[in-house]
Design a protein around this motif. Sequence first.
Motif, PDB file in Angstrom:
ATOM      1  N   ILE A 178       8.845 -26.088  33.689  1.00  0.00           N
ATOM      2  CA  ILE A 178       7.598 -26.119  34.463  1.00  0.00           C
ATOM      3  C   ILE A 178       7.366 -24.792  35.191  1.00  0.00           C
ATOM      4  CG2 ILE A 178       8.548 -27.118  36.606  1.00  0.00           C
ATOM      5  CD1 ILE A 178       5.934 -28.885  36.656  1.00  0.00           C
ATOM      6  N   GLN A 189       4.385 -22.129  34.609  1.00  0.00           N
ATOM      7  CA  GLN A 189       3.645 -21.682  35.773  1.00  0.00           C
ATOM      8  C   GLN A 189       3.586 -20.154  35.851  1.00  0.00           C
ATOM      9  OE1 GLN A 189       5.285 -23.129  39.447  1.00  0.00           O
ATOM     10  NE2 GLN A 189       3.317 -23.090  40.497  1.00  0.00           N
ATOM     11  N   TRP A 244      16.934 -28.813  42.345  1.00  0.00           N
ATOM     12  CA  TRP A 244      16.653 -29.704  43.474  1.00  0.00           C
ATOM     13  C   TRP A 244      16.621 -28.918  44.782  1.00  0.00           C
ATOM     14  CZ3 TRP A 244      19.053 -31.668  47.933  1.00  0.00           C
ATOM     15  CH2 TRP A 244      18.396 -32.765  48.501  1.00  0.00           C
ATOM     16  N   TRP A 302      13.629 -25.756  44.268  1.00  0.00           N
ATOM     17  CA  TRP A 302      12.321 -25.872  43.626  1.00  0.00           C
ATOM     18  C   TRP A 302      11.141 -25.438  44.483  1.00  0.00           C
ATOM     19  CZ3 TRP A 302       7.966 -28.485  44.879  1.00  0.00           C
ATOM     20  CH2 TRP A 302       8.079 -29.604  45.704  1.00  0.00           C
ATOM     21  N   PRO A 303      11.131 -25.692  45.809  1.00  0.00           N
ATOM     22  CA  PRO A 303       9.955 -25.218  46.563  1.00  0.00           C
ATOM     23  C   PRO A 303       9.814 -23.700  46.488  1.00  0.00           C
ATOM     24  CG  PRO A 303      11.256 -26.763  47.863  1.00  0.00           C
ATOM     25  CD  PRO A 303      12.091 -26.408  46.678  1.00  0.00           C
ATOM     26  N   ARG A 304      10.956 -22.997  46.420  1.00  0.00           N
ATOM     27  CA  ARG A 304      10.906 -21.533  46.349  1.00  0.00           C
ATOM     28  C   ARG A 304      10.506 -21.070  44.959  1.00  0.00           C
ATOM     29  NH1 ARG A 304      14.032 -23.868  49.749  1.00  0.00           N
ATOM     30  NH2 ARG A 304      14.249 -22.978  51.834  1.00  0.00           N
ATOM     31  N   PHE A 341       8.614 -22.705  43.029  1.00  0.00           N
ATOM     32  CA  PHE A 341       7.187 -23.012  42.977  1.00  0.00           C
ATOM     33  C   PHE A 341       6.381 -21.927  43.687  1.00  0.00           C
ATOM     34  CE2 PHE A 341       3.513 -24.872  45.192  1.00  0.00           C
ATOM     35  CZ  PHE A 341       2.760 -25.271  44.100  1.00  0.00           C
ATOM     36  N   ALA A 342       6.849 -21.517  44.874  1.00  0.00           N
ATOM     37  CA  ALA A 342       6.117 -20.513  45.648  1.00  0.00           C
ATOM     38  C   ALA A 342       6.040 -19.191  44.888  1.00  0.00           C
ATOM     39  CB  ALA A 342       6.786 -20.304  47.012  1.00  0.00           C
ATOM     40  N   GLN A 356       0.825 -32.127  32.640  1.00  0.00           N
ATOM     41  CA  GLN A 356      -0.341 -31.557  33.306  1.00  0.00           C
ATOM     42  C   GLN A 356      -1.610 -32.373  33.040  1.00  0.00           C
ATOM     43  OE1 GLN A 356      -0.405 -28.881  35.586  1.00  0.00           O
ATOM     44  NE2 GLN A 356       1.707 -29.556  35.436  1.00  0.00           N
ATOM     45  N   ARG A 382      -2.108 -34.942  39.044  1.00  0.00           N
ATOM     46  CA  ARG A 382      -3.021 -34.173  39.878  1.00  0.00           C
ATOM     47  C   ARG A 382      -2.252 -33.360  40.906  1.00  0.00           C
ATOM     48  NH1 ARG A 382      -6.539 -33.409  36.992  1.00  0.00           N
ATOM     49  NH2 ARG A 382      -7.844 -32.655  38.659  1.00  0.00           N
ATOM     50  N   SER A 383      -0.947 -33.288  40.784  1.00  0.00           N
ATOM     51  CA  SER A 383      -0.161 -32.491  41.725  1.00  0.00           C
ATOM     52  C   SER A 383       1.083 -31.970  41.008  1.00  0.00           C
ATOM     53  CB  SER A 383       0.260 -33.335  42.932  1.00  0.00           C
ATOM     54  OG  SER A 383       1.292 -34.225  42.580  1.00  0.00           O
ATOM     55  N   PHE A 384       1.749 -31.000  41.639  1.00  0.00           N
ATOM     56  CA  PHE A 384       2.934 -30.420  41.017  1.00  0.00           C
ATOM     57  C   PHE A 384       4.039 -31.455  40.849  1.00  0.00           C
ATOM     58  CE2 PHE A 384       7.101 -28.472  41.333  1.00  0.00           C
ATOM     59  CZ  PHE A 384       7.035 -27.535  40.311  1.00  0.00           C
ATOM     60  N   THR A 385       4.314 -32.216  41.909  1.00  0.00           N
ATOM     61  CA  THR A 385       5.453 -33.134  41.858  1.00  0.00           C
ATOM     62  C   THR A 385       5.232 -34.256  40.839  1.00  0.00           C
ATOM     63  OG1 THR A 385       4.525 -34.040  43.886  1.00  0.00           O
ATOM     64  CG2 THR A 385       6.546 -32.800  44.095  1.00  0.00           C
TER      65      THR A 385
END
Lengths: 335, 284
Positions: free
Chosen positions: A29, A33, A148, A151-153, A155-156, A210, A214-217
């Motif tokens: 993913i 992205q 785990w 992932w937020p990083r 993603f950013a 996708q 409607r959201s990344f998670t």
Amino acid sequence: MHEILTTDFMQRALIAALLVGLVAPMVGIFLVQRRLSLIGDGMGHVALAGVAVGLVTGRGPVLTALVAAVVAAVAIELLRARGRTNADVALGVIFYGGIAAGVVIISKAPEGTPANLMSYLFGSILTTRTSDVWIFLALALVIMATVWVLWPRFFAVANDEEYARAVGLPVLPLNIILAVLTATTVVVAMRVVGLLLISALMIVPNAAGQLLARSFTTGLRWAIAVGLASAVGGVFISYPLDTPSGGTIVVLAVLVYIVTAIGTGVARRIRQRRHSIAEGHDHEHGPECGHEAIPHGDHVDYLHGGHRHAAHQGHYDEHGAGSPRTSGQDEEVRA
Amino acid sequence: MRTTTPTTPDTGVPRAAGPVIELHGAAFGYGEHAVVTDVDLTVRRGEIVAVLGPNGAGKSTLMKGILGLNEHLAGTIRLFDEDADVTRDRARVGYVPQRHTLSASILATAEEIVATGRLPRLGWLGRLKATDRQVVARALELVGLGDRAATEVTTLSGGQQRRVLIARALAGQADVLVMDEPTAGVDAASQHVLADVLARLVERGVTMVIVTHELGALERILTRIVVVDAGHVTFDGTPHQYEATRAAVHHDHDAHHHDSELADEEATPVLPRGPVDPSGDGHA
């Protein structure tokens, strides 16, 4: 059915498929992205050189493939980070150099039969050894734990690399870690999916995800579900069909994608026919627009000239005639 | 002059009272090549500075230099009284890029995008906690998108996407917003909503540096205008002084008075002549 589940090699292949189906979309993913969907394919090419070295020297090809793919991953990210205009040419040299060296070296290996090469490229349910299962399990756990935590990083950085750099996130280390995870995923997939097809299992489940989310998670959850279903399902049916498991898995994933695309397309048509659009609406509703806000399920309607308007994509939908609540609740919504 | 700003209520860290951004003889560029040189610029807390100039004049290079996104080739740059090359808290400078950065290949909600702004406050391994989610929700409310948190960002209008990016910077507890062309591609009605949102942030003591080639609806909130042309700062003063200078420059270069001069001036958004405004062709 019973026979499939009790056969030794099938048990091992199914476990390997389960692990690949889980981790490939998870790593993929972020590649999708970053618009680097095909980088996994290139790492598969280089991993073949590692496999070849393993076969010639008589070591386990899994570990040599891991070393080759990880070294290539770090080199690729460093090349990209230097921002040289000919970075893609350099990648081409690495990728094709890898697969060419792999093919040449394998032909000189004691086990270097054409059938053997095919199973590395396109996957086989017969080749997963017990020792491989344990290595795959360990690698998959490392991948899952890393994703785990980080992932937020990921993603950013994938969402807006320039912003991530500006606010001081460690962009290059994160990119290198993601590249190493990609290389590791390639190796986990080398037995049942094959080095030329693993990239598909990183991309196609995410393409389907996708369409559904409607959201990344939620997109990631759908992708993992599709990845698991096609990897395990593909190994399962490749036994009675006597087909290469990697090809079967990817064909299955592509079929799931096509069915999803048709299904969501039809659903959208139906919804479009059902919903009515507020015409000529150039006012933007918001907490301070002055129109009464009415909570409505997962969104907020605004009472506008006796109609309830709900934001939808670039326009407002009519959500029926207004039914104002008590003023206390409205205050809460506006606060 | 305030010592804390309402966007940073829970850190408890005392904020230095010195300048927010301080450049002395600074040069920025790419590789060895300097695009802007010899920049002296001090932005103090509470100022709303527009950086104007034609395309290619170097205003984006100057902005990226302040953000640490290109090469710092000469002079000094200090952020919040600290050397910018060593400062560890870059998120205090909240970057609001052009909105095309939201048109990614993977869907995400407004809340998910704004939450990325919180990451610089969480260290290497930290995860978003309940308080972080509150900060994210508050940032979305502050830009008037509290009701759109779960909306997929590419379905939002251009102006709304811009406000999502502002909320992302606010979630990182930015003390100064550095905005790149915030009004570009935003229709007039949305520009006014955007200006209202910015005015609300101004009331809360947020400092702003707005890089733009047209002032549009933002003109009313500015306290200062800096013009960059041909790689140098050519004007630095209040909007009032800017108007006066612009009239004088116009006068110098237009010895023959025309009746249409005033009308021309009103129609020209930034500078009297030159390729300032891509849409300026229509004004001639």
